[in-house]
Design a protein around this motif. Structure first.
Motif, short mmCIF file in Angstrom:
data_model
loop_
_atom_site.label_atom_id
_atom_site.label_comp_id
_atom_site.label_asym_id
_atom_site.label_seq_id
_atom_site.Cartn_x
_atom_site.Cartn_y
_atom_site.Cartn_z
N LEU A 116 -26.04 24.48 13.01
CA LEU A 116 -25.38 24.36 14.31
C LEU A 116 -23.93 24.83 14.26
O LEU A 116 -23.44 25.48 15.18
CB LEU A 116 -25.45 22.91 14.80
N ALA A 117 -23.25 24.49 13.16
CA ALA A 117 -21.85 24.91 13.01
C ALA A 117 -21.75 26.43 12.98
O ALA A 117 -20.83 27.02 13.58
CB ALA A 117 -21.25 24.31 11.75
N CYS A 118 -22.68 27.07 12.29
CA CYS A 118 -22.68 28.53 12.25
C CYS A 118 -23.06 29.12 13.61
O CYS A 118 -22.45 30.09 14.07
CB CYS A 118 -23.65 29.04 11.18
N ALA A 119 -24.07 28.54 14.24
CA ALA A 119 -24.54 29.06 15.52
C ALA A 119 -23.46 28.98 16.60
O ALA A 119 -23.33 29.87 17.44
CB ALA A 119 -25.79 28.31 15.97
N ARG A 120 -22.67 27.90 16.57
CA ARG A 120 -21.65 27.69 17.60
C ARG A 120 -20.23 27.98 17.11
O ARG A 120 -19.27 27.68 17.79
CB ARG A 120 -21.75 26.25 18.13
N ARG A 121 -20.12 28.55 15.90
CA ARG A 121 -18.84 29.01 15.34
C ARG A 121 -17.79 27.89 15.28
O ARG A 121 -16.61 28.10 15.56
CB ARG A 121 -18.32 30.20 16.15
N LEU A 122 -18.26 26.73 14.90
CA LEU A 122 -17.36 25.57 14.91
C LEU A 122 -16.25 25.66 13.88
O LEU A 122 -15.19 25.05 14.06
CB LEU A 122 -18.17 24.29 14.69
N ASN A 123 -16.46 26.40 12.81
CA ASN A 123 -15.42 26.48 11.79
C ASN A 123 -14.19 27.24 12.29
O ASN A 123 -13.10 27.08 11.74
CB ASN A 123 -15.95 27.12 10.51
N THR A 124 -14.34 28.07 13.31
CA THR A 124 -13.18 28.73 13.91
C THR A 124 -12.72 28.04 15.18
O THR A 124 -11.53 28.01 15.49
CB THR A 124 -13.48 30.21 14.20
N VAL A 125 -13.66 27.45 15.91
CA VAL A 125 -13.31 26.78 17.16
C VAL A 125 -12.48 25.53 16.91
O VAL A 125 -11.44 25.30 17.57
CB VAL A 125 -14.58 26.42 17.96
N LEU A 126 -12.90 24.68 15.98
CA LEU A 126 -12.21 23.41 15.78
C LEU A 126 -10.75 23.58 15.35
O LEU A 126 -9.85 22.94 15.92
CB LEU A 126 -12.98 22.55 14.77
N PRO A 127 -10.45 24.44 14.36
CA PRO A 127 -9.04 24.64 14.01
C PRO A 127 -8.24 25.24 15.16
O PRO A 127 -7.06 24.89 15.35
CB PRO A 127 -9.10 25.62 12.82
N ALA A 128 -8.86 26.14 15.94
CA ALA A 128 -8.14 26.74 17.07
C ALA A 128 -7.77 25.68 18.12
O ALA A 128 -6.65 25.67 18.64
CB ALA A 128 -8.99 27.84 17.70
N VAL A 129 -8.70 24.80 18.42
CA VAL A 129 -8.41 23.73 19.38
C VAL A 129 -7.31 22.82 18.86
O VAL A 129 -6.41 22.41 19.59
CB VAL A 129 -9.69 22.93 19.70
N ALA A 130 -7.36 22.52 17.56
CA ALA A 130 -6.31 21.67 16.95
C ALA A 130 -4.94 22.33 17.05
O ALA A 130 -3.91 21.63 17.10
CB ALA A 130 -6.66 21.40 15.49
N GLU A 131 -4.91 23.66 17.11
CA GLU A 131 -3.64 24.38 17.21
C GLU A 131 -3.22 24.61 18.66
O GLU A 131 -2.23 25.30 18.93
CB GLU A 131 -3.75 25.73 16.49
N GLY A 132 -3.97 24.05 19.61
CA GLY A 132 -3.60 24.17 21.01
C GLY A 132 -4.26 25.31 21.76
O GLY A 132 -3.99 25.52 22.95
N GLU A 133 -5.14 26.05 21.08
CA GLU A 133 -5.87 27.12 21.76
C GLU A 133 -7.13 26.57 22.44
O GLU A 133 -7.47 25.38 22.27
CB GLU A 133 -6.23 28.21 20.75
N TRP A 134 -7.80 27.41 23.20
CA TRP A 134 -8.99 26.96 23.92
C TRP A 134 -10.05 28.07 23.92
O TRP A 134 -10.35 28.68 24.95
CB TRP A 134 -8.62 26.56 25.35
N PRO A 135 -10.61 28.39 22.72
CA PRO A 135 -11.54 29.51 22.61
C PRO A 135 -12.85 29.25 23.36
O PRO A 135 -13.35 28.13 23.36
CB PRO A 135 -11.79 29.62 21.10
N ARG A 136 -13.37 30.31 23.97
CA ARG A 136 -14.59 30.18 24.78
C ARG A 136 -15.64 31.22 24.38
O ARG A 136 -16.37 31.74 25.22
CB ARG A 136 -14.24 30.34 26.26
#
Length: 314
Positions: A116-136
């Motif tokens: 699921l993490a690979c399918a939804r790219r969570l390894n890049t999404v989670l750090p980006a959100v923590a840095e104030g970004e909002w990837p979609r």
């Protein structure tokens, strides 16, 4: 006779269920957790005066066993025992036991989490959100995809069942098919399985030969495929994996195990955005730890009581 039991598994502690079991049998647990690096002298002295051990995944070598003159049993609080020199243990009359069937649901659930993490790219999404970004960015769904399972022991069966429940096509490569108990699962040979898989998850025992997933394997996989390994780092040629990811032969990987653990700083997998890495957590749930610890303690007690232990591999 000594009653010393060396425990290197770091989540077993004084006062827990395992500690109580051993003390009720008149044994003396000694806690020497496998944190950091032991010197050569510390390794040779690790099992000194002990009749039994509950061992973590650090290497237990021939030299260590040769120095353990009173040791009668080593129990692994887990399924894998490739860290123990089983041939040397047999030569020295030391029983080696593992604890099969205690963590297969935990392993399967983490394999699913990596998918699921690979399918939804969570390894890049989670750090980006923590840095104030909002990837979609759009991810992909598991439903309708093909899940290839290599190995059909307890964890292989558990992840196959999860794949069926999620609406995936599930192909299994195993020397021991069980068609009567495997509704919705197709059994196929190794090459067919890896060619068809959108997600290829490994649940085989570690072998003494070459890795089962190598450069030829990656060349035969879909360029959109994801490799999942929550079993053994030795199952995958890590150099070939790096090259396959760089060349786009496969799309990504979810790894809970590596050749060298903890991960070394210069491991190129560390910085790859299409790779999700966890720290050998597959069997590390509270429930699985409790079951594994109790089973390992029971094996130690049985050997010392002259009984045949469950999970004996030597």
């Amino acid at each position: 006779m000594s009653n010393r039991i060396v425990i290197t598994t770091d989540y077993l502690r004084p006062g827990d269920t395992v500690d109580t079991m051993l003390r009720d049998r008149g044994l003396e647990p000694v806690y020497l957790p496998a944190g950091g690096t032991r010197t050569d002298d510390e390794k040779l002295a690790l099992f000194e005066g002990a009749v039994g051990a509950i061992a973590a995944s650090e290497p237990v070598t021939r030299a260590m066993l040769a120095a353990a003159s009173s040791l009668k049993v080593i129990a692994r609080a887990g399924v894998g025992y490739d860290n123990v020199d089983a041939d040397a243990a047999a030569e020295f009359g030391i029983r080696v036991c593992n604890t099969p069937g205690v963590n297969h649901h935990a392993v399967a659930e983490l394999a699913l989490a990596l998918m699921l993490a690979c399918a939804r790219r969570l390894n890049t999404v989670l750090p980006a959100v923590a840095e104030g970004e909002w990837p979609r960015e759009a991810g992909t769904e598991l439903r309708g995809k093909s899940l290839g399972v290599i190995g059909y022991g307890p964890s292989g069966k558990a992840i196959a069942a999860l794949g069926v429940a999620l609406g995936m096509r599930v192909l299994v490569s195993t020397a021991h098919p069980d068609s009567e108990q495997s509704s919705g699962i197709e059994f196929a040979d190794f090459d067919t399985t890896i060619r068809a898989a959108d997600y290829l998850t490994l649940h085989s025992r570690a072998g003494k030969g070459d890795p089962i997933i190598d450069a030829a394997s990656f060349a035969g996989m879909k360029s959109s495929a994801i490799l999942i390994n929550a079993a053994r780092g030795s199952l995958v040629n890590e150099g070939a994996l790096v090259q396959a990811l760089k060349a786009g032969e496969i799309a990504g990987a979810g790894l809970d195990v590596l050749h060298r653990e903890p991960m070394v700083e210069d491991n190129p997998l560390r910085t790859m955005s299409n790779v999700v890495i966890t720290s050998h957590l597959a069997g590390q749930t509270l429930e699985a730890r409790e079951r594994a610890g109790v089973a390992a303690a029971r094996a130690v007690i049985d050997v010392l009581d002259g009984k045949t232990p469950q999970g004996a591999v030597v």
